[in-house]
Design a protein around this motif. Sequence first.
Motif, PDB file in Angstrom:
ATOM      1  N   SER A  56       0.880  -1.237   0.047  1.00 19.05           N
ATOM      2  CA  SER A  56      -0.205   0.060  -0.024  1.00 19.05           C
ATOM      3  C   SER A  56       0.850   1.218   0.034  1.00 19.05           C
ATOM      4  O   SER A  56       2.073   1.132   0.094  1.00 19.05           O
ATOM      5  N   VAL A  78      -3.139  11.293  -7.699  1.00 19.89           N
ATOM      6  CA  VAL A  78      -3.579  10.102  -6.762  1.00 19.89           C
ATOM      7  C   VAL A  78      -4.076   9.014  -7.720  1.00 19.89           C
ATOM      8  O   VAL A  78      -4.035   7.783  -7.458  1.00 19.89           O
ATOM      9  N   PRO A  79      -5.009   9.357  -8.835  1.00 18.68           N
ATOM     10  CA  PRO A  79      -5.648   8.339  -9.463  1.00 18.68           C
ATOM     11  C   PRO A  79      -4.685   7.421 -10.315  1.00 18.68           C
ATOM     12  O   PRO A  79      -4.961   6.162 -10.340  1.00 18.68           O
ATOM     13  N   GLU A 128      -3.119   5.180  -7.619  1.00 13.93           N
ATOM     14  CA  GLU A 128      -4.358   4.177  -7.183  1.00 13.93           C
ATOM     15  C   GLU A 128      -4.531   2.969  -8.371  1.00 13.93           C
ATOM     16  O   GLU A 128      -4.903   2.053  -8.212  1.00 13.93           O
ATOM     17  N   SER A 129      -4.054   3.385  -9.526  1.00 14.15           N
ATOM     18  CA  SER A 129      -4.469   2.218 -10.519  1.00 14.15           C
ATOM     19  C   SER A 129      -3.171   1.265 -10.432  1.00 14.15           C
ATOM     20  O   SER A 129      -3.352   0.326 -11.000  1.00 14.15           O
ATOM     21  N   ARG A 178      -2.719   0.393  -3.784  1.00 13.06           N
ATOM     22  CA  ARG A 178      -3.963   0.589  -2.688  1.00 13.06           C
ATOM     23  C   ARG A 178      -3.456   1.885  -2.036  1.00 13.06           C
ATOM     24  O   ARG A 178      -2.218   1.765  -1.316  1.00 13.06           O
ATOM     25  N   VAL A 179      -4.140   2.841  -2.175  1.00 14.14           N
ATOM     26  CA  VAL A 179      -3.784   4.275  -1.410  1.00 14.14           C
ATOM     27  C   VAL A 179      -4.484   3.917   0.022  1.00 14.14           C
ATOM     28  O   VAL A 179      -5.738   4.220  -0.100  1.00 14.14           O
ATOM     29  N   ASP A 180      -3.770   4.301   1.129  1.00 11.94           N
ATOM     30  CA  ASP A 180      -4.579   4.223   2.518  1.00 11.94           C
ATOM     31  C   ASP A 180      -4.667   5.612   2.739  1.00 11.94           C
ATOM     32  O   ASP A 180      -5.618   5.662   3.763  1.00 11.94           O
TER      33      ASP A 180
END
Length: 377
Positions: free
Chosen positions: A101, A115-116, A119-120, A123-125
Amino acid sequence: MTTLVLCVDRANDIGRKSGLSTPVVGWEAVRSLVTDVGLADPEDSSVNCLLEALRVTRELRDEREDAEVAVISGASETTVGADRAVARQLDELVELYDVESAVVVTDSAEDERLVPVIESRLRVDAVDRVVVRQAHDIESTYYLLKQFLADEELRSTVLVPVGVGLLLVPLLLVQFEPAVAMAGVAALLGAVLLYKGLAIDEFLSDVPEQVRDSLYSGQVSVVTYAVAAGLAIVGLFIGALEVQTPSIGGDELFVPSLLFVYHSVPWLALSALTASAGRLLDELIGSERISTSYMNLPFGVIAIGLVVRGVAGFLLERQGELSQLELLGWVRLSPTQRLAMFIFAGIVISLVGARISATVSDETLEDVVESRRQNES
């Protein structure tokens, strides 16, 4: 499994000021990078972003988590190239380290747009936004205005009407009193906001296509809508003829308004009844089943028209503007009896409409059930 504390620099300020290429990975490497960037530009918020990434990494390690800190940046002259550079660097980190993550640390709204992309791949906590305390209000306002001005729809909805209103203020002040000029500008801005808020522009843009489809399909409602519009104009005109020019005052405005309502309601109700009848005929022609709402609508229009006319007649008769209502030429009704008769008639008509609609829907339901039974057999 490793948690990657990722300091993101979309504009490549860190790489340009330090002279290093990214990604930069590891506690010592990032701490040395803080010194290089701070000496190059002490006022750069990237220094605070790097320090925040180190602080988060230390906290995770104090909680017995396997955490690693890294810095990635968009080393390109174009926005698309910068985003793709960040994506390549992130792929390298995922390939080299067993990353589960990520915790993203940014110092601007521009960096948060990556951020997207992250995230691809991970996993961004959490996303940690760093804003210098002394400039918190200034920077927040700046990015809010920047996002607002970047939205084309918001610009056309808000800035254009405000600009037109400001241009009209000096022109109106030359011709009219200040109060009249400001009232005109306020009315204009209010009309524009209602026009956009109620989505009237979207409705008007769909009207030509709907009218064309209705004409090509031969719908009866096209004719009835035109007749309904004519009847509505007649009703408004007749109501306006009954209104005398009022003087300033509450009583002088109240009675003419009641006269307008009393004389225009029958025509307006007839207009709505004509439009609903056309819609009902379209349903009868185009479908074997009739919606309950279309069956209820004509009866509801008549009932509402009777109630509104009865209330207006009651008030006008109490004011001496109407004579007593006579039934069959010899039964005179008092104002209260007039009101009760109209309300009772409206209730009866609405109940009759509900009963007819329920009967039709029950028969339609029985037909559907019977047809299903035949198909199954």
